[in-house]
Scaffold this motif. Structure first.
Motif, PDB file in Angstrom:
ATOM      1  N   VAL A 100       0.845  -1.203   0.000  1.00  0.00           N
ATOM      2  CA  VAL A 100       0.000   0.000   0.000  1.00  0.00           C
ATOM      3  C   VAL A 100       0.879   1.252   0.000  1.00  0.00           C
ATOM      4  CG1 VAL A 100      -1.715   1.296   1.313  1.00  0.00           C
ATOM      5  CG2 VAL A 100      -1.897  -1.185   1.143  1.00  0.00           C
ATOM      6  N   ALA A 101       1.947   1.236   0.799  1.00  0.00           N
ATOM      7  CA  ALA A 101       2.847   2.390   0.854  1.00  0.00           C
ATOM      8  C   ALA A 101       3.548   2.614  -0.483  1.00  0.00           C
ATOM      9  CB  ALA A 101       3.881   2.193   1.963  1.00  0.00           C
ATOM     10  N   VAL A 102       3.971   1.539  -1.126  1.00  0.00           N
ATOM     11  CA  VAL A 102       4.669   1.675  -2.410  1.00  0.00           C
ATOM     12  C   VAL A 102       3.725   2.188  -3.487  1.00  0.00           C
ATOM     13  CG1 VAL A 102       5.763   0.356  -4.261  1.00  0.00           C
ATOM     14  CG2 VAL A 102       6.444  -0.025  -1.899  1.00  0.00           C
ATOM     15  N   ILE A 103       2.508   1.675  -3.524  1.00  0.00           N
ATOM     16  CA  ILE A 103       1.532   2.129  -4.524  1.00  0.00           C
ATOM     17  C   ILE A 103       1.211   3.601  -4.297  1.00  0.00           C
ATOM     18  CG2 ILE A 103      -0.861   1.888  -5.277  1.00  0.00           C
ATOM     19  CD1 ILE A 103      -0.551  -1.132  -4.767  1.00  0.00           C
ATOM     20  N   SER A 104       0.995   3.981  -3.047  1.00  0.00           N
ATOM     21  CA  SER A 104       0.694   5.386  -2.742  1.00  0.00           C
ATOM     22  C   SER A 104       1.856   6.296  -3.106  1.00  0.00           C
ATOM     23  CB  SER A 104       0.353   5.532  -1.261  1.00  0.00           C
ATOM     24  OG  SER A 104      -0.752   4.740  -0.932  1.00  0.00           O
ATOM     25  N   ALA A 105       3.076   5.869  -2.806  1.00  0.00           N
ATOM     26  CA  ALA A 105       4.246   6.686  -3.134  1.00  0.00           C
ATOM     27  C   ALA A 105       4.417   6.831  -4.646  1.00  0.00           C
ATOM     28  CB  ALA A 105       5.502   6.071  -2.521  1.00  0.00           C
ATOM     29  N   ALA A 106       4.152   5.758  -5.389  1.00  0.00           N
ATOM     30  CA  ALA A 106       4.278   5.833  -6.848  1.00  0.00           C
ATOM     31  C   ALA A 106       3.256   6.798  -7.432  1.00  0.00           C
ATOM     32  CB  ALA A 106       4.114   4.442  -7.449  1.00  0.00           C
ATOM     33  N   ILE A 107       2.032   6.738  -6.949  1.00  0.00           N
ATOM     34  CA  ILE A 107       0.993   7.648  -7.445  1.00  0.00           C
ATOM     35  C   ILE A 107       1.315   9.084  -7.054  1.00  0.00           C
ATOM     36  CG2 ILE A 107      -1.442   8.276  -7.186  1.00  0.00           C
ATOM     37  CD1 ILE A 107      -2.007   5.253  -7.002  1.00  0.00           C
ATOM     38  N   TYR A 108       1.817   9.288  -5.844  1.00  0.00           N
ATOM     39  CA  TYR A 108       2.184  10.632  -5.407  1.00  0.00           C
ATOM     40  C   TYR A 108       3.313  11.192  -6.268  1.00  0.00           C
ATOM     41  CZ  TYR A 108       3.747  14.491  -2.503  1.00  0.00           C
ATOM     42  OH  TYR A 108       4.098  15.734  -2.053  1.00  0.00           O
ATOM     43  N   SER A 109       4.316  10.358  -6.578  1.00  0.00           N
ATOM     44  CA  SER A 109       5.435  10.859  -7.367  1.00  0.00           C
ATOM     45  C   SER A 109       5.031  11.138  -8.812  1.00  0.00           C
ATOM     46  CB  SER A 109       6.602   9.869  -7.335  1.00  0.00           C
ATOM     47  OG  SER A 109       6.261   8.690  -8.032  1.00  0.00           O
ATOM     48  N   MET A 110       4.081  10.373  -9.342  1.00  0.00           N
ATOM     49  CA  MET A 110       3.654  10.601 -10.721  1.00  0.00           C
ATOM     50  C   MET A 110       2.710  11.790 -10.836  1.00  0.00           C
ATOM     51  SD  MET A 110       3.162   6.790 -12.251  1.00  0.00           S
ATOM     52  CE  MET A 110       2.637   7.433 -13.818  1.00  0.00           C
ATOM     53  N   GLU A 111       1.846  11.962  -9.872  1.00  0.00           N
ATOM     54  CA  GLU A 111       0.832  13.006  -9.958  1.00  0.00           C
ATOM     55  C   GLU A 111       1.207  14.271  -9.194  1.00  0.00           C
ATOM     56  OE1 GLU A 111      -1.780  12.826 -11.927  1.00  0.00           O
ATOM     57  OE2 GLU A 111      -1.176  10.820 -12.541  1.00  0.00           O
ATOM     58  N   GLY A 112       2.277  14.241  -8.437  1.00  0.00           N
ATOM     59  CA  GLY A 112       2.718  15.432  -7.721  1.00  0.00           C
ATOM     60  C   GLY A 112       1.822  15.803  -6.552  1.00  0.00           C
ATOM     61  N   GLY A 113       1.148  14.883  -5.953  1.00  0.00           N
ATOM     62  CA  GLY A 113       0.328  15.162  -4.795  1.00  0.00           C
ATOM     63  C   GLY A 113      -1.077  15.613  -5.127  1.00  0.00           C
ATOM     64  N   HIS A 114      -1.463  15.609  -6.395  1.00  0.00           N
ATOM     65  CA  HIS A 114      -2.790  16.065  -6.790  1.00  0.00           C
ATOM     66  C   HIS A 114      -3.805  14.936  -6.833  1.00  0.00           C
ATOM     67  CE1 HIS A 114      -1.084  19.937  -7.688  1.00  0.00           C
ATOM     68  NE2 HIS A 114      -0.188  19.378  -8.475  1.00  0.00           N
ATOM     69  N   ALA A 115      -3.368  13.706  -6.652  1.00  0.00           N
ATOM     70  CA  ALA A 115      -4.272  12.563  -6.713  1.00  0.00           C
ATOM     71  C   ALA A 115      -4.466  12.006  -5.306  1.00  0.00           C
ATOM     72  CB  ALA A 115      -3.712  11.480  -7.623  1.00  0.00           C
ATOM     73  N   VAL A 116      -5.609  11.394  -5.093  1.00  0.00           N
ATOM     74  CA  VAL A 116      -5.922  10.781  -3.811  1.00  0.00           C
ATOM     75  C   VAL A 116      -6.209   9.305  -4.053  1.00  0.00           C
ATOM     76  CG1 VAL A 116      -7.536  10.764  -1.868  1.00  0.00           C
ATOM     77  CG2 VAL A 116      -6.893  12.932  -2.930  1.00  0.00           C
ATOM     78  N   VAL A 117      -5.547   8.453  -3.296  1.00  0.00           N
ATOM     79  CA  VAL A 117      -5.777   7.017  -3.394  1.00  0.00           C
ATOM     80  C   VAL A 117      -6.953   6.689  -2.484  1.00  0.00           C
ATOM     81  CG1 VAL A 117      -4.796   4.734  -3.038  1.00  0.00           C
ATOM     82  CG2 VAL A 117      -3.338   6.609  -3.810  1.00  0.00           C
ATOM     83  N   ARG A 118      -8.033   6.199  -3.092  1.00  0.00           N
ATOM     84  CA  ARG A 118      -9.239   5.890  -2.314  1.00  0.00           C
ATOM     85  C   ARG A 118      -9.382   4.409  -2.018  1.00  0.00           C
ATOM     86  NH1 ARG A 118     -11.933   9.922  -5.953  1.00  0.00           N
ATOM     87  NH2 ARG A 118     -11.931  11.826  -4.728  1.00  0.00           N
ATOM     88  N   GLU A 119      -8.906   3.564  -2.940  1.00  0.00           N
ATOM     89  CA  GLU A 119      -9.098   2.133  -2.771  1.00  0.00           C
ATOM     90  C   GLU A 119      -7.962   1.385  -3.452  1.00  0.00           C
ATOM     91  OE1 GLU A 119     -12.516  -1.252  -3.671  1.00  0.00           O
ATOM     92  OE2 GLU A 119     -12.676   0.713  -4.600  1.00  0.00           O
TER      93      GLU A 119
END
Length: 147
Positions: A100-119
Motif C-alpha cells: 500500500v505504501a509503495v503504490i501510494s508513493a508511486a501515485i504521489y510521485s507521478m501526480e505530484g500530490g494532486h491525486a488521492v488514493v481511495r481504494e
C-alpha cells in the motif's frame, strides 16, 4: 603427381585440404577480430557516456546547491498550516502495508500530490496466465502494432 595424392577424405587433394583449412582459419580469425573490435567500441562509448552523465550530475548538484542557498528559510507558521490529510484508502484484505505504501508513493510521485488514493484492491485474473501479470504486460508491449 605427388600434388594430386588423394587424401583419406575421399578424393580431395592436398591443395583442396590446404585451401579449406586456410579459409576456415581466416574466417574464424576475422570473426574473433570483429568481436574484439566491437567489444572495444562498446567500452569506449560506455566511457564517453559515463563522463557525460557524471558531468550532468555534477551540474545538477551545483544548481541544486545554488538554489538551496538562494531560498530563504520558510517561516514556522507556514509549516503549521498544511492541507487537510486525505482519508486512508480502503485496502482489500491480504494486501500488506508495504505494498500500500509503495503504490501510494508511486501515485504521489507521478501526480505530484494532486491525486488521492481511495481504494486498493486486486484485479481479477481472467484467464490465469502461466506468465503472470508482468509476463502478460511484456507480451502486450512486445506485440503491440507500431501504428
Amino acid at each position: 603427381m605427388d600434388y594430386l595424392l588423394p587424401l583419406a577424405a575421399g578424393g580431395l587433394t592436398l591443395f583442396d585440404a590446404s585451401l579449406v583449412s586456410t579459409s576456415l582459419v581466416l574466417v574464424f580469425g576475422l570473426l574473433v577480430a570483429l568481436c574484439l573490435i566491437i567489444t572495444l567500441e562498446g567500452k569506449l562509448f560506455d566511457s564517453f557516456n559515463d563522463k557525460d552523465s557524471a558531468q550532468k550530475r555534477a551540474k545538477a548538484m551545483d544548481e541544486l546547491n545554488k538554489s538551496a542557498q538562494k531560498k530563504p528559510a520558510a517561516p514556522a507558521a507556514r509549516a503549521a498550516v498544511s492541507a487537510p490529510a486525505a482519508p486512508a484508502p480502503v485496502v482489500e484484505t491480504g494486501i500488506p502495508g508495504e505494498v500500500v505504501a509503495v503504490i501510494s508513493a508511486a501515485i504521489y510521485s507521478m501526480e505530484g500530490g494532486h491525486a488521492v488514493v481511495r481504494e486498493i484492491r486486486r484485479m481479477p485474473q481472467a484467464g490465469g496466465s502461466r506468465r503472470g501479470a508482468w509476463g502478460d504486460a511484456g507480451v502486450v508491449q512486445s506485440t503491440r502494432p507500431f501504428m
